[in-house]
Design a protein around this motif. Sequence first.
Motif, short mmCIF file in Angstrom:
data_model
loop_
_atom_site.label_atom_id
_atom_site.label_comp_id
_atom_site.label_asym_id
_atom_site.label_seq_id
_atom_site.Cartn_x
_atom_site.Cartn_y
_atom_site.Cartn_z
N GLN A 53 92.66 6.72 78.54
CA GLN A 53 92.40 8.13 78.31
C GLN A 53 91.05 8.45 78.94
OE1 GLN A 53 94.64 10.24 76.67
NE2 GLN A 53 95.96 8.45 76.85
N ALA A 54 90.47 9.57 78.61
CA ALA A 54 89.16 9.96 79.15
C ALA A 54 88.09 8.99 78.65
CB ALA A 54 88.84 11.38 78.71
N PRO A 55 86.96 8.86 79.37
CA PRO A 55 85.88 7.98 78.93
C PRO A 55 85.44 8.31 77.50
CG PRO A 55 85.45 8.79 81.14
CD PRO A 55 86.66 9.53 80.62
N GLY A 56 85.10 7.26 76.74
CA GLY A 56 84.66 7.45 75.37
C GLY A 56 85.79 7.53 74.37
N GLN A 57 87.02 7.35 74.84
CA GLN A 57 88.17 7.42 73.97
C GLN A 57 88.95 6.12 74.02
OE1 GLN A 57 90.53 10.98 74.54
NE2 GLN A 57 88.74 12.16 75.11
N VAL A 58 90.08 6.10 73.38
CA VAL A 58 90.95 4.93 73.37
C VAL A 58 91.37 4.61 74.80
CG1 VAL A 58 93.28 4.24 72.70
CG2 VAL A 58 91.75 5.26 71.02
N GLY A 59 91.42 3.31 75.13
CA GLY A 59 91.83 2.88 76.46
C GLY A 59 92.69 1.63 76.38
N THR A 60 93.05 1.10 77.53
CA THR A 60 93.96 -0.05 77.59
C THR A 60 93.39 -1.30 76.93
OG1 THR A 60 93.17 -0.59 79.81
CG2 THR A 60 95.18 0.76 79.65
N ARG A 61 92.09 -1.36 76.71
CA ARG A 61 91.50 -2.51 76.01
C ARG A 61 91.49 -2.33 74.49
NH1 ARG A 61 85.89 -3.21 78.42
NH2 ARG A 61 86.02 -0.96 78.46
N THR A 62 91.89 -1.16 74.02
CA THR A 62 91.94 -0.89 72.58
C THR A 62 93.20 -1.53 72.00
OG1 THR A 62 90.88 1.24 73.00
CG2 THR A 62 91.82 0.91 70.82
N ARG A 63 93.07 -2.13 70.83
CA ARG A 63 94.21 -2.73 70.12
C ARG A 63 94.29 -2.13 68.72
NH1 ARG A 63 94.97 -3.55 74.50
NH2 ARG A 63 95.53 -5.45 75.63
N PHE A 64 95.52 -1.76 68.32
CA PHE A 64 95.80 -1.17 67.02
C PHE A 64 96.61 -2.17 66.20
CE2 PHE A 64 95.30 2.22 70.00
CZ PHE A 64 94.74 3.28 69.31
N ALA A 65 96.12 -2.56 65.04
CA ALA A 65 96.85 -3.47 64.14
C ALA A 65 97.48 -2.62 63.04
CB ALA A 65 95.91 -4.51 63.55
N TYR A 66 98.80 -2.45 63.10
CA TYR A 66 99.52 -1.54 62.19
C TYR A 66 100.02 -2.23 60.93
CZ TYR A 66 99.86 2.86 64.72
OH TYR A 66 99.57 4.07 65.30
N HIS A 67 100.07 -1.42 59.88
CA HIS A 67 100.65 -1.83 58.59
C HIS A 67 101.57 -0.70 58.15
CE1 HIS A 67 97.36 -4.75 58.53
NE2 HIS A 67 96.59 -3.74 58.88
N GLU A 68 102.63 -1.05 57.46
CA GLU A 68 103.55 -0.03 56.95
C GLU A 68 104.17 -0.50 55.66
OE1 GLU A 68 107.68 2.29 58.15
OE2 GLU A 68 106.69 1.06 59.66
N ARG A 69 104.21 0.39 54.69
CA ARG A 69 104.83 0.07 53.41
C ARG A 69 105.24 1.35 52.70
NH1 ARG A 69 101.28 -3.38 52.19
NH2 ARG A 69 102.39 -5.04 53.23
N ASP A 70 106.51 1.44 52.32
CA ASP A 70 107.02 2.55 51.51
C ASP A 70 106.68 3.93 52.07
OD1 ASP A 70 108.07 0.69 49.67
OD2 ASP A 70 106.14 0.60 48.61
N GLY A 71 106.85 4.10 53.38
CA GLY A 71 106.59 5.40 53.99
C GLY A 71 105.14 5.69 54.30
N ARG A 72 104.27 4.72 54.04
CA ARG A 72 102.84 4.88 54.35
C ARG A 72 102.51 3.99 55.53
NH1 ARG A 72 102.93 4.18 48.64
NH2 ARG A 72 102.33 2.02 48.99
N VAL A 73 101.68 4.49 56.44
CA VAL A 73 101.22 3.71 57.59
C VAL A 73 99.70 3.75 57.65
CG1 VAL A 73 103.31 4.00 58.98
CG2 VAL A 73 101.46 5.65 59.19
N TRP A 74 99.12 2.66 58.13
CA TRP A 74 97.69 2.60 58.37
C TRP A 74 97.43 1.55 59.43
CZ3 TRP A 74 100.23 0.60 54.27
CH2 TRP A 74 99.98 -0.71 53.89
N ALA A 75 96.27 1.67 60.08
CA ALA A 75 95.93 0.72 61.12
C ALA A 75 94.42 0.67 61.30
CB ALA A 75 96.59 1.09 62.44
#
Length: 122
Positions: free
Chosen positions: A16-38
């Motif tokens: 994305q634009a500088p200062g934002q999320v980019g290809t080196r960013t990693r998101f570790a997701y969690h999901e339970r009972d309709g709730r998501v967080w990362a």
Amino acid sequence: MAPSLDGLVFAPVADQAPGQVGTRTRFAYHERDGRVWAEYAGGDVVRGYLVGTREGDRLDFRYVQLRTDGTTASGHCVSQVAELPDGRLRLAESWEWESRPGSGTSVVESVTARPEDCAAGH
């Protein structure tokens, strides 16, 4: 409905634009009972968090992040979950900053397929 996001790691397919999320960013997701967080980090993001809900293949969440320049930012995102032919998941995202002007779209994909999605011996 696409499989659970729980335990999956996602990465953007493009910078994305500088200062934002980019290809080196990693998101570790969690999901339970309709709730998501990362938790996420990498590139210009020192630490970020997102929290929200999942209804079917639609995610709706808020995010907040600390960047390497010491500034913080927050926003809202709606994502569509899709399963790729190789078993990985893709999130097509429409986001908007709430802490400053700006909005856009992005795509993140799970880094690897789940072990149970891979054929034996691969």
